[in-house]
Design an enzyme around this catalytic site. Structure first.
Site, PDB file in Angstrom:
ATOM      1  CG  ASN A 100       8.553  -2.321   6.229  1.00 38.84           C
ATOM      2  OD1 ASN A 100       8.028  -3.305   6.292  1.00 38.84           O
ATOM      3  ND2 ASN A 100       9.862  -2.031   6.211  1.00 38.84           N
ATOM      4  CB  CYS A 111       7.553   3.599   9.158  1.00 39.27           C
ATOM      5  SG  CYS A 111       9.332   4.106   9.001  1.00 39.27           S
ATOM      6  CD  GLU A 170       6.443   1.987  13.368  1.00 34.32           C
ATOM      7  OE1 GLU A 170       6.777   1.716  12.010  1.00 34.32           O
ATOM      8  OE2 GLU A 170       7.636   1.693  13.962  1.00 34.32           O
ATOM      9  CB  CYS A 173      12.145   5.454  12.935  1.00 26.41           C
ATOM     10  SG  CYS A 173      10.869   6.200  11.984  1.00 26.41           S
TER      11      CYS A 173
HETATM   12  N1  THU Z   1      10.841   0.807   9.373  1.00 23.76           N
HETATM   13  C1  THU Z   1       9.576   0.729   9.944  1.00 23.76           C
HETATM   14  O1  THU Z   1       8.836   0.408   9.205  1.00 23.76           O
HETATM   15  N2  THU Z   1       9.273   1.232  11.010  1.00 23.76           N
HETATM   16  C2  THU Z   1      10.218   1.726  11.947  1.00 23.76           C
HETATM   17  O2  THU Z   1       9.976   2.318  13.067  1.00 23.76           O
HETATM   18  C3  THU Z   1      11.708   1.671  11.730  1.00 23.76           C
HETATM   19  C4  THU Z   1      12.035   1.464  10.221  1.00 23.76           C
HETATM   20  C5  THU Z   1      11.240   0.368   7.926  1.00 23.76           C
HETATM   21  C6  THU Z   1      11.540   1.332   7.047  1.00 23.76           C
HETATM   22  C7  THU Z   1      12.307   0.609   5.856  1.00 23.76           C
HETATM   23  O3  THU Z   1      11.266   0.185   5.253  1.00 23.76           O
HETATM   24  C8  THU Z   1      12.965  -0.466   6.927  1.00 23.76           C
HETATM   25  O4  THU Z   1      12.234  -0.478   8.019  1.00 23.76           O
HETATM   26  C9  THU Z   1      14.434  -0.314   7.314  1.00 23.76           C
HETATM   27  O5  THU Z   1      14.656   0.951   7.712  1.00 23.76           O
END
Ligand code: THU
Length: 142
Positions: free
Chosen positions: A48, A59, A61, A92
């Site tokens: 991320n 994110c 992913e 998410c």
């Molecule tokens: N985050 C991800 O990288 N992937 C997910 O599926 C859930 C959330 C990151 C986004 C943000 O930088 C941090 O986690 C907190 O939400």
């Protein structure tokens, strides 16, 4: 078919962990790494990347998928997601849909807190009755 899932999952976990360690998270301090096993049995990873303008962050992913697409691949066989803590860091809602774009019925999602145990679910379990490329007449977004 994957012949040795345990070997792949160890390699995927290691790649996801390396990505996790590189995450840019000055705002949430919540690091996430993702690693995809693509159709060619190569691994594509992402972390991320947050932004001072909060909604512009990406994110893990999303970045892993972009790296897979950049390599000319379009099928996620397995995606391993690692985040802070003990509890599985499941993707998410937006990332479930992004994974959906490049999935088939065999696609598995492995979610793990870096200090915990993996939770293994199919995409269909995480995103049932989903909307995808087939609704628009495309098999795999092509
Ligand atoms: N985050 C991800 O990288 N992937 C997910 O599926 C859930 C959330 C990151 C986004 C943000 O930088 C941090 O986690 C907190 O939400």
């Amino acid at each position: 078919m994957i012949e040795n899932i345990a070997t792949f999952d160890e390699a995927l976990f290691n790649a996801a962990k390396s990505a996790y360690e590189k995450a840019y998270t000055p705002y949430s301090n919540f690091k996430v790494g993702a690693a995809i096993l693509a159709e060619n049995n190569q691994i594509y990873s992402g972390c991320n990347v947050e932004n001072a303008a909060y909604p512009e962050g990406n994110c893990a992913e999303t970045i892993a998928i972009a790296n897979m697409v950049l390599a000319g691949q379009s099928l996620i066989k397995r995606i391993y997601i690692v985040g802070n803590g003990n509890e599985p860091v499941t993707p998410c809602g937006g990332c479930r849909q992004r994974i959906r774009e490049f999935s088939d019925n065999e696609t598995m999602i492995i979610s793990r807190g870096i200090n915990g145990k993996p939770l293994i679910k199919s995409l269909n379990e995480l995103l049932p009755f989903s909307f995808g490329p087939d609704h628009l007449g495309n098999k795999n977004g092509a």
